[in-house]
Structures are given as structure tokens and as C-alpha cells.
Motif scaffolding. Sequence first.
Motif, PDB file in Angstrom:
ATOM      1  N   PRO A 239      23.230  23.194  50.216  1.00 27.32           N
ATOM      2  CA  PRO A 239      24.695  23.163  50.322  1.00 27.32           C
ATOM      3  C   PRO A 239      25.225  22.569  51.622  1.00 27.32           C
ATOM      4  O   PRO A 239      26.385  22.132  51.663  1.00 27.32           O
ATOM      5  CB  PRO A 239      25.090  24.638  50.177  1.00 27.32           C
ATOM      6  CG  PRO A 239      23.854  25.421  50.451  1.00 27.32           C
ATOM      7  CD  PRO A 239      22.718  24.566  50.031  1.00 27.32           C
ATOM      8  N   LYS A 240      24.408  22.529  52.683  1.00 25.08           N
ATOM      9  CA  LYS A 240      24.883  22.010  53.969  1.00 25.08           C
ATOM     10  C   LYS A 240      24.380  20.599  54.260  1.00 25.08           C
ATOM     11  O   LYS A 240      24.618  20.076  55.352  1.00 25.08           O
ATOM     12  CB  LYS A 240      24.464  22.957  55.095  1.00 25.08           C
ATOM     13  CG  LYS A 240      25.100  24.341  54.985  1.00 25.08           C
ATOM     14  CD  LYS A 240      24.735  25.230  56.152  1.00 25.08           C
ATOM     15  CE  LYS A 240      25.409  26.596  56.031  1.00 25.08           C
ATOM     16  NZ  LYS A 240      25.054  27.478  57.173  1.00 25.08           N
ATOM     17  N   HIS A 241      23.698  19.987  53.306  1.00 23.24           N
ATOM     18  CA  HIS A 241      23.154  18.641  53.522  1.00 23.24           C
ATOM     19  C   HIS A 241      24.283  17.605  53.551  1.00 23.24           C
ATOM     20  O   HIS A 241      25.338  17.785  52.928  1.00 23.24           O
ATOM     21  CB  HIS A 241      22.166  18.294  52.404  1.00 23.24           C
ATOM     22  CG  HIS A 241      21.342  17.093  52.677  1.00 23.24           C
ATOM     23  ND1 HIS A 241      21.719  15.823  52.306  1.00 23.24           N
ATOM     24  CD2 HIS A 241      20.131  16.955  53.296  1.00 23.24           C
ATOM     25  CE1 HIS A 241      20.800  14.957  52.669  1.00 23.24           C
ATOM     26  NE2 HIS A 241      19.820  15.609  53.281  1.00 23.24           N
ATOM     27  N   LYS A 242      24.048  16.511  54.267  1.00 18.31           N
ATOM     28  CA  LYS A 242      25.044  15.450  54.387  1.00 18.31           C
ATOM     29  C   LYS A 242      25.455  14.904  53.021  1.00 18.31           C
ATOM     30  O   LYS A 242      26.645  14.692  52.758  1.00 18.31           O
ATOM     31  CB  LYS A 242      24.480  14.317  55.241  1.00 18.31           C
ATOM     32  CG  LYS A 242      25.367  13.079  55.288  1.00 18.31           C
ATOM     33  CD  LYS A 242      24.666  11.919  55.998  1.00 18.31           C
ATOM     34  CE  LYS A 242      25.502  10.648  55.914  1.00 18.31           C
ATOM     35  NZ  LYS A 242      24.804   9.495  56.534  1.00 18.31           N
ATOM     36  N   THR A 244      25.297  16.387  50.110  1.00 15.19           N
ATOM     37  CA  THR A 244      26.083  17.409  49.417  1.00 15.19           C
ATOM     38  C   THR A 244      27.542  17.338  49.853  1.00 15.19           C
ATOM     39  O   THR A 244      28.463  17.412  49.022  1.00 15.19           O
ATOM     40  CB  THR A 244      25.524  18.811  49.703  1.00 15.19           C
ATOM     41  OG1 THR A 244      24.120  18.834  49.460  1.00 15.19           O
ATOM     42  CG2 THR A 244      26.207  19.858  48.833  1.00 15.19           C
ATOM     43  N   ALA A 245      27.757  17.162  51.147  1.00 12.52           N
ATOM     44  CA  ALA A 245      29.117  17.034  51.671  1.00 12.52           C
ATOM     45  C   ALA A 245      29.795  15.777  51.134  1.00 12.52           C
ATOM     46  O   ALA A 245      31.001  15.786  50.852  1.00 12.52           O
ATOM     47  CB  ALA A 245      29.082  17.014  53.196  1.00 12.52           C
TER      48      ALA A 245
END
Length: 257
Positions: A239-242, A244-245
Motif C-alpha cells: 500500500p505504500k509503494h510508489k 500504488t500511489a
Amino acid sequence: MRRVIFNQKGGVGKSTITCNLAAISASRGLRTLVVDLDTQGNSTAYLMGRETALPEDAGTAPFFDQVLSFRLYEKDPLEFIVESPFENLHVMAASRELENLQGKLESRYKIYKLKEALEGLESEYDAIYVDTPPALNFYTRSALIAANRCLIPFDCDDFSRRALYELLDNVAEIRADHNPELTVEGIIVNQFQSRAKVIQQAVNTLREEGQPVLEQFLSASVKVRESHEHCKPLIYLAPKHKLTAEFASLYDALMSH
């Protein structure tokens, strides 16, 4: 909203984009459906797992098989849908049987049946995403007729750029002949590498031509392969991966239209 993700070229990330946008939708609390029309079943495997045994009477093939036969009692489209392991995310799964049905469906002109079904399902779902085969065949045309919006993945090479013009012409023809509601919501730049001049040139050329290139790019990342291997969209796996963003930013931009 009924969105179709379409490109006649394979390997451009249709299934990855379909499933990750749908997963973000579901994670935001929206009841979300993925309809898989590709006989390869990549979206189905991604969301359901490769080893999961699906009910034989569920999926897009049984749905279209029912369309071909007259029955006193017809199953509701909801009965062809299964729950995924992820909350709020459901799937109408694909199978190889779709190949066997295609000729019969074309000859009997069942091209509007998917539209009728998805319109009926809008009372049950907040968002519907349709993954299509890498070809302009019966299933792709059915999806384009059934959808409100069309998203086009673009993988940034010159061959893809040239093929894009034919694709846009095909979408325009479907809109003119069958579905005046259909709009190209945008071209999604996938596998973007900011330091690659060829990629930058391809994107700039499309923009200069006035093509609807979306501002939110999706970067090239090995995390996508991991996501496929684990059968978990990125919002659940990392959820915090680039990346994903980037998917979340793309989703938010689409929802703001």
C-alpha cells in the motif's frame, strides 16, 4: 460507472490496470465488479488466485451460453458472479470456453446482451470494470457497447503509438453506430521511464496531436510482477509503494471527472 479497459495490442497492462483500479475502488468502500472477457483469464487469476476452483456455472462463458439458449427460467446476471478474497470486490470470471462460444454469438447477433446485463447490475455495484481481449472481436465490441467510458493503456513505443490511431477510429465507429454514451476517458501511459528519451518523445507527440493523454503516469516496476505472483493487487500487497500511489492518483483523477 461502466469502464472498459481496451487495447488491441497485447502486453500493454490491460489486466493490471483493470484489477488495480478496481481494487482501489473496493478498498474505498465501493461495491466493485470486474468482468473478465479475455480467454487468457489474467484478471480472473490475478483476483481469484491461479489455483482457485471456480463454480462451473459462474463466469462470462456461462453467461453468454445462457444468452444463446431459450430457457423458461433464466439466471439473473448476479448468479454468474463470485466474490473475490478482497472485501467489496467481485468477479465475473473468464475461461477458455469463451473461444468456443464466440462464433455462435456473432452469427446470432447477441452483441447487446452484455450491455443489458451490466445496466441491470448497476443497481448492485457502484463501479464496473471490464477487461477485454487484445483484439477487436465480439467480446471487445460487446464491452465497448456496454460501457460509458473507455480507458486505453499505452506502453510508450512507436509501434504502439501508430496502432493507437486505428484503435481510436474503432472506438469512434462503435460510438457512432452503437453507443453514443461511450467516451474515451483517457490514454494511460504505462511502464513509464522518465529517463528514456524515446518514451518521452512518444508521449509528447500524442499530446501535441491533442490526444487525451492522462497526466497520471504508471511507472515501470518489478513490484507489478510480485503482485501478479501473489495474486494481490498493489493496494493490498504494497500500500505504500510508489506505483500504488500512482494508481491511487490515477483513480482519484478519474473519479473527479
